[in-house]
Design an enzyme around this catalytic site. Structure first.
Site, short mmCIF file in Angstrom:
data_model
loop_
_atom_site.label_atom_id
_atom_site.label_comp_id
_atom_site.label_asym_id
_atom_site.label_seq_id
_atom_site.Cartn_x
_atom_site.Cartn_y
_atom_site.Cartn_z
N GLU A 80 -0.38 4.59 0.51
CA GLU A 80 -0.34 5.88 1.58
C GLU A 80 0.82 6.32 2.01
OE1 GLU A 80 -4.54 5.54 3.52
OE2 GLU A 80 -4.25 7.92 3.70
N ASP B 162 1.36 6.92 5.02
CA ASP B 162 1.62 6.41 5.97
C ASP B 162 2.24 5.58 6.45
OD1 ASP B 162 -0.61 5.81 5.22
OD2 ASP B 162 -0.45 4.63 7.51
N HIS C 289 0.88 -1.09 0.36
CA HIS C 289 -0.05 -0.32 0.23
C HIS C 289 1.00 1.39 0.06
CE1 HIS C 289 -3.37 2.94 0.57
NE2 HIS C 289 -3.68 2.68 2.43
N HIS D 298 -1.33 -1.58 10.97
CA HIS D 298 -1.49 -0.86 11.89
C HIS D 298 -2.62 -1.71 13.27
CE1 HIS D 298 -1.19 2.96 10.17
NE2 HIS D 298 -1.92 2.56 9.60
N HIS E 248 -7.90 0.55 0.79
CA HIS E 248 -8.88 1.44 0.33
C HIS E 248 -8.56 2.03 -0.43
CE1 HIS E 248 -7.34 4.43 3.49
NE2 HIS E 248 -6.39 3.12 3.65
FE1 FEO Z 1 -3.78 3.95 4.37
FE2 FEO Z 1 -2.48 2.96 6.65
O1 FEO Z 1 -2.52 3.77 5.32
#
Ligand code: FEO
Length: 406
Positions: free
Chosen positions: A80, A82, A78, A229, A145
């Protein structure tokens, strides 16, 4: 933290962000973690990166297990920021690593980082990479997502590294579900899962159902789910799979959330008799004042309850700005399977409840009409109307809820 071996020769090498409270506007009262994983196999492999602020932490964890110059593969599930805002720094110490990523992931990564000189290989669902005793299989999860999203499954370890899916924004000293539950309640864990799902994944319920069905069809044996996470599902990965299945099916508590704002307390005064009416019908009720509550928390409470009443005063013939902001944000989350209603106070012209009703209709949610409007400060007679409004709404909620009971 030190690296933690989660499976033989597979290590958590991530970082804990105790302090983050605003995660791109999503308030994270419990912080978060950025999880990534090191596989010490014939081909040393990393799965996922961390946020740029935490690269040194993750690198220290990696170095405690292997020499980073020995790392051969970097899987990016992913893109993103972060997860990839630290990738340039990571790649600077392991420039030899080949990056495996989805096609859309590559396209996005080239916008977030200068990939000049990097070797990037595109993978798609069904592709696999043998790294020695372990084989990594990739399953694209587009729009779960982000368009680039994918997960990595390691058959020999029965391990699913699931990127954002099944995660929670929880900074804790515990890395696993059983450890967390030894010192926290199940409510805290499930609340964090629902908070994450409501704010990140609410729009994608149908896609989640389809992807869960695909995983079942593939017959993947999974005894651990390691998201990017929060805690890792070691003791009971079935719990999180069931929660996602239930949430994608529209499961919610038979309860009413009252989400409101107020100017001179008239709308707030209406809440007490409405709440009593709801409770007297045997339906639990909770109340959230918008200006005192982050939007993401209000979204979570909306999501957990089968029904929500929106309370708004009228200002300049329209609804209160904080209420408008909440409903605007809610519309973007494309909510489903929740019953709505509206109430509020006005001075001379009215319009707030009408506008809130129209805004709710735009979300596509079912709404009980008409809403209740009270002029100036509620009288005892008005309070009696509020009580009956609450009772009537709760009766309709109970009826509406029946279709979700199995
Ligand atoms: Fe969709 Fe934890 O970034």
């Amino acid at each position: 933290m030190k690296p933690i071996e989660i499976k033989p020769d597979i290590y958590w090498v991530g970082a804990i962000d105790w302090a983050v409270r605003d995660f791109h506007g999503y308030i994270t009262p419990h912080g978060t973690t950025y999880n990534n994983y090191l596989i010490k196999d014939e081909q040393v492999t990393i799965v996922d990166c961390v946020k740029h602020d935490f690269v040194s932490t993750s690198l220290a964890n990696i170095k405690a297990v292997v020499d980073p110059t020995k790392i051969v593969n970097l899987i990016i599930n992913h893109i993103e920021p972060d997860h990839v805002s630290g990738i340039s720094e990571i790649m600077s110490v392991m420039p030899q690593a080949v990056i495996y990523i989805s096609e859309r992931g590559k396209k996005g990564l080239e916008r977030y980082a200068d990939t000049t000189g990097w070797t990037i290989k595109i993978v798609k669902s069904g592709d696999s990479l043998n790294i020695g005793k372990y084989t990594l299989s990739f399953l694209e999860t587009p729009m779960l997502h982000w368009p680039d999203s994918m997960v990595t499954y390691i058959k020999e370890a029965k391990l699913l590294i699931s990127q954002d899916a099944f995660g929670q924004h929880l900074a804790t000293a515990q890395r696993f579900d059983d450890e967390f539950l030894s010192c926290h309640s199940l409510f805290e864990l499930e609340d964090a899962v629902k908070d994450y799902y409501a704010n990140i994944l609410m729009p994608f319920g149908q896609l989640i159902k389809a992807k869960l069905a695909e995983i079942v069809k593939l017959g993947l044996e999974i005894d651990m789910i390691a998201p990017d996470h929060g805690i890792i599902w070691r003791e009971n990965p079935g719990r999180i799979l069931q929660m996602y299945s239930d949430m994608a099916d529209g499961k919610a508590d038979l309860a009413v959330s009252i989400i409101y704002d107020t100017m001179w307390h008239s709308t707030e005064i209406m809440i007490f008799p409405i709440m009593e009416g709801i409770k007297d019908e045997g339906v639990p009720c909770n109340v959230i004042k918008l200006r005192a509550t982050p939007t993401s928390v209000a979204v979570k409470e909306f999501w957990k309850s089968r029904a929500t009443l929106i309370g708004t005063p009228t200002i300049n013939n329209v609804m209160f700005p904080s209420v408008a902001e909440f409903l605007y944000h809610l519309g973007g989350l494309r909510p489903k399977n929740r019953l709505m209603g509206a109430f509020g106070s006005f001075g001379w012209g009215g319009g707030g409840v009408k506008e809130a009703t129209e805004s709710i209709k735009k979300t596509g949610l079912e709404i009980v009409e008409p809403g209740l409007q009270i002029m100036y400060k509620p009288t005892d007679e008005d309070k009696a109307k509020c009580y009956e409004f609450g009772k009537d709404f709760a009766r309709k909620v109970k009826e509406y809820h029946k279709k979700f009971e199995k």
